[in-house]
Design a protein around this motif. Structure first.
Motif, PDB file in Angstrom:
ATOM      1  N   GLY A  56     -25.352  22.887  -2.221  1.00 18.47           N
ATOM      2  CA  GLY A  56     -24.861  23.208  -0.884  1.00 18.47           C
ATOM      3  C   GLY A  56     -24.893  22.052   0.076  1.00 18.47           C
ATOM      4  N   MET A  57     -25.342  20.877  -0.385  1.00 16.49           N
ATOM      5  CA  MET A  57     -25.421  19.711   0.504  1.00 16.49           C
ATOM      6  C   MET A  57     -24.458  18.634   0.003  1.00 16.49           C
ATOM      7  N   ARG A  58     -23.868  17.909   0.961  1.00 17.62           N
ATOM      8  CA  ARG A  58     -22.991  16.774   0.626  1.00 17.62           C
ATOM      9  C   ARG A  58     -23.568  15.512   1.239  1.00 17.62           C
ATOM     10  N   LEU A  59     -23.480  14.413   0.454  1.00 18.32           N
ATOM     11  CA  LEU A  59     -24.072  13.145   0.895  1.00 18.32           C
ATOM     12  C   LEU A  59     -23.010  12.063   0.715  1.00 18.32           C
ATOM     13  N   GLY A  74     -17.737  13.830   1.482  1.00 14.81           N
ATOM     14  CA  GLY A  74     -17.655  13.999   2.916  1.00 14.81           C
ATOM     15  C   GLY A  74     -16.244  13.783   3.391  1.00 14.81           C
ATOM     16  N   PRO A  75     -15.963  13.912   4.635  1.00 12.07           N
ATOM     17  CA  PRO A  75     -14.615  13.654   5.152  1.00 12.07           C
ATOM     18  C   PRO A  75     -14.244  12.200   4.942  1.00 12.07           C
ATOM     19  N   ARG A  76     -12.969  11.917   4.722  1.00  9.42           N
ATOM     20  CA  ARG A  76     -12.534  10.560   4.445  1.00  9.42           C
ATOM     21  C   ARG A  76     -12.809   9.626   5.614  1.00  9.42           C
ATOM     22  N   THR A  77     -12.770  10.154   6.823  1.00 11.58           N
ATOM     23  CA  THR A  77     -13.049   9.343   8.011  1.00 11.58           C
ATOM     24  C   THR A  77     -14.290   9.900   8.691  1.00 11.58           C
ATOM     25  N   GLY A  78     -15.148   9.008   9.067  1.00  8.78           N
ATOM     26  CA  GLY A  78     -16.385   9.451   9.694  1.00  8.78           C
ATOM     27  C   GLY A  78     -16.167  10.194  11.002  1.00  8.78           C
ATOM     28  N   ASP A  79     -17.008  11.161  11.258  1.00  8.88           N
ATOM     29  CA  ASP A  79     -16.889  11.977  12.472  1.00  8.88           C
ATOM     30  C   ASP A  79     -17.744  11.386  13.586  1.00  8.88           C
ATOM     31  N   ASP A  80     -17.922  12.170  14.642  1.00  9.19           N
ATOM     32  CA  ASP A  80     -18.647  11.679  15.826  1.00  9.19           C
ATOM     33  C   ASP A  80     -20.078  11.298  15.495  1.00  9.19           C
ATOM     34  N   GLU A  81     -20.761  12.078  14.634  1.00  9.14           N
ATOM     35  CA  GLU A  81     -22.153  11.764  14.308  1.00  9.14           C
ATOM     36  C   GLU A  81     -22.242  10.393  13.612  1.00  9.14           C
ATOM     37  N   ALA A 113     -25.351  13.197   5.752  1.00 13.73           N
ATOM     38  CA  ALA A 113     -25.729  14.382   4.972  1.00 13.73           C
ATOM     39  C   ALA A 113     -25.272  15.615   5.737  1.00 13.73           C
ATOM     40  N   SER A 114     -24.699  16.576   5.018  1.00 16.61           N
ATOM     41  CA  SER A 114     -24.189  17.774   5.697  1.00 16.61           C
ATOM     42  C   SER A 114     -24.362  19.004   4.813  1.00 16.61           C
ATOM     43  N   SER A 115     -24.385  20.172   5.465  1.00 16.50           N
ATOM     44  CA  SER A 115     -24.426  21.462   4.762  1.00 16.50           C
ATOM     45  C   SER A 115     -23.742  22.501   5.638  1.00 16.50           C
ATOM     46  N   GLU A 116     -23.353  23.621   5.039  1.00 17.64           N
ATOM     47  CA  GLU A 116     -22.624  24.652   5.765  1.00 17.64           C
ATOM     48  C   GLU A 116     -23.538  25.371   6.762  1.00 17.64           C
ATOM     49  N   VAL A 117     -23.018  25.549   7.991  1.00 21.06           N
ATOM     50  CA  VAL A 117     -23.770  26.306   9.005  1.00 21.06           C
ATOM     51  C   VAL A 117     -23.949  27.753   8.569  1.00 21.06           C
ATOM     52  N   ALA A 118     -22.942  28.296   7.832  1.00 18.31           N
ATOM     53  CA  ALA A 118     -23.015  29.701   7.417  1.00 18.31           C
ATOM     54  C   ALA A 118     -24.232  29.966   6.548  1.00 18.31           C
TER      55      ALA A 118
END
Length: 430
Positions: free
Chosen positions: A69-72, A86-93, A129-134
């Motif tokens: 459930g985690m992406r790195l 992760g997304p191809r382009t980095g986000d605000d974080e 590092a990211s994971s779903e809020v749900a």
């Protein structure tokens, strides 16, 4: 009482649960979100440690395998994804993390933590590092469900305990209430038993002591009534027999005196009988048998009281008005009541005294009127032991009222000016 105790207990538990559950629910949510952010940050830090500074020249990057459930992912300073997921382009974080700070937040329905990768005091990349809020939200909902289940369990236990305590509290009071009803029904031997509650036991002991005192008082009253009945009736009967024997002798000089003494003795005997009957009535209407026409009773009353009023220079008038002369009334108690009212009028009234009888179909109204004025409040008129005010409101009027009640009738002050007392007597015609 049981329902009241249960309601109070449930209300208290609900208030306590609300005061505890709401902050606890907020704490569960905050804790789970903070926990997930810490997990993401540790994963990002572990990935940042394994990034080779030469990755920009083509060296491969081996990021640690993330948990389910985690992406790195690794991003270069141009916000391009170089390795991982992760997304191809980095986000605000990721963009904020290029300023050499660890950042966290939500982006696109995901919890995101970005950790900068530094070399020679400059940022050469960012591990995201990211994971779903749900997933976190589901864990929060599960925590809240567990909290709700615990609250419902606590509420159920509280209701059961409250009902048990309510039974424990109400049972002695209900038992005491049953004993009080038994006493009201005349069972003076009933006594309240002990319980496990000290305060209720104290009330029960006080109730039993009061009942014991009341029983003793009633016993003394019954004994007095029986003693008075025996000690008064026997001498009066003997006195009547003696006077009747005296009348049988041929002595014209003593005959008038003996007849008057015998009449007074018979009246005294009737008075004693009525007082004893009243003592045994206990305030319950128990009409005496009608045995004398009302017209004859008025004649006897006038014969008895005419001389007393004549001695005072006053007149006594008796009339049946519209009442049938053959209507029967209980002679004993009615005579005693009229005697009290006439004695009251003689002592405290003025002018002519009139005794009149009115027909009310199923009852007779006997009015005793004089030309005086009642100066005492009607509410205090028949108070036992109260005297004064010029109307004779002592034991006599209270006794007359009680006699009227035992007949199923009523005695009251119909008018204060002139003073008029009215006696209502249920009757039947022959």
């Amino acid at each position: 009482m049981r329902q009241r105790v249960v309601r109070v207990a449930v209300t208290a538990i609900l208030v306590a649960l609300i005061l505890l559950a709401l902050p606890l629910a907020v704490a569960i949510r905050s804790s789970l979100y903070a926990d997930q952010r810490d997990t993401l940050e540790r994963a990002a830090l572990a990935g940042a440690v394994r990034v080779n500074p030469d990755y920009a020249s083509g060296d491969p990057v081996e990021l640690p395998a993330p948990v389910a459930g985690m992406r790195l992912g690794l991003y270069d300073p141009g916000l391009r994804l170089k390795a991982g997921a992760g997304p191809r382009t980095g986000d605000d974080e990721v963009r904020r993390s290029l300023r050499a700070v660890v950042t966290s937040g939500e982006s696109g329905g995901q919890l995101v933590v970005a950790v900068p990768v530094s070399h020679d005091e400059r940022v050469i990349g960012v591990v995201r590092a990211s994971s779903e809020v749900a997933a976190v939200r589901n864990r929060v909902l599960m925590g809240w469900a567990a909290l709700l289940g615990a609250a419902l369990l606590a509420l159920t236990v509280a209701v059961l305990v409250a009902r048990r305590q309510a039974r424990a509290l109400a049972a002695p009071l209900e038992d005491l209430s049953r004993h009080c009803r038994a006493v009201t029904d005349g069972e003076l031997t009933a006594r309240a038993g002990p319980s496990t509650i000290a305060e209720i036991d104290q009330v029960a002991r006080t109730h039993n002591d009061m009942l014991h005192s009341l029983s003793e008082l009633l016993r003394h009253e019954r004994d007095f009534t029986a003693n008075a009945s025996h000690q008064l009736r026997t001498p009066l009967t003997g006195l009547q027999l003696t006077l009747e024997a005296g009348l049988g002798k041929d002595d014209s000089r003593m005959r008038a005196s003996l007849e008057e003494a015998l009449a007074a003795t018979r009246r005294l005997h009737g008075t004693v009988e009525e007082v004893l009957r009243l003592a045994g009535a206990h305030g319950v209407p128990h009409p005496a048998a009608p045995d004398r026409p009302v017209a004859r009773l008025l004649e006897e009353t006038e014969e008895r009281w005419h001389g007393f009023f004549a001695q005072d220079g006053r007149r006594l008038e008796c009339a049946t008005l519209d009442a049938p002369a053959d209507v029967l009334v209980p002679a004993g108690p009615v005579t005693e009541i009229l005697g009290v009212l006439l004695d009251n009028a003689r002592a405290h009234g003025r002018g002519t005294v009139r005794v009149t009888v009115r027909d009310l179909d199923d009852a007779l109204a006997l009015d005793v009127t004089d030309e005086g004025t009642a100066a005492v409040e009607p509410a205090r008129m028949f108070t036992r032991g109260h005297t004064g005010g010029g109307t004779g409101t002592g034991i006599g009027l209270a006794l007359a009222r009680d006699l009227a009640v035992t007949l199923g009738g009523r005695l009251f002050l119909a008018s204060g000016d002139p003073t008029t007392f009215t006696l209502l007597v249920p009757v039947r015609q022959v």
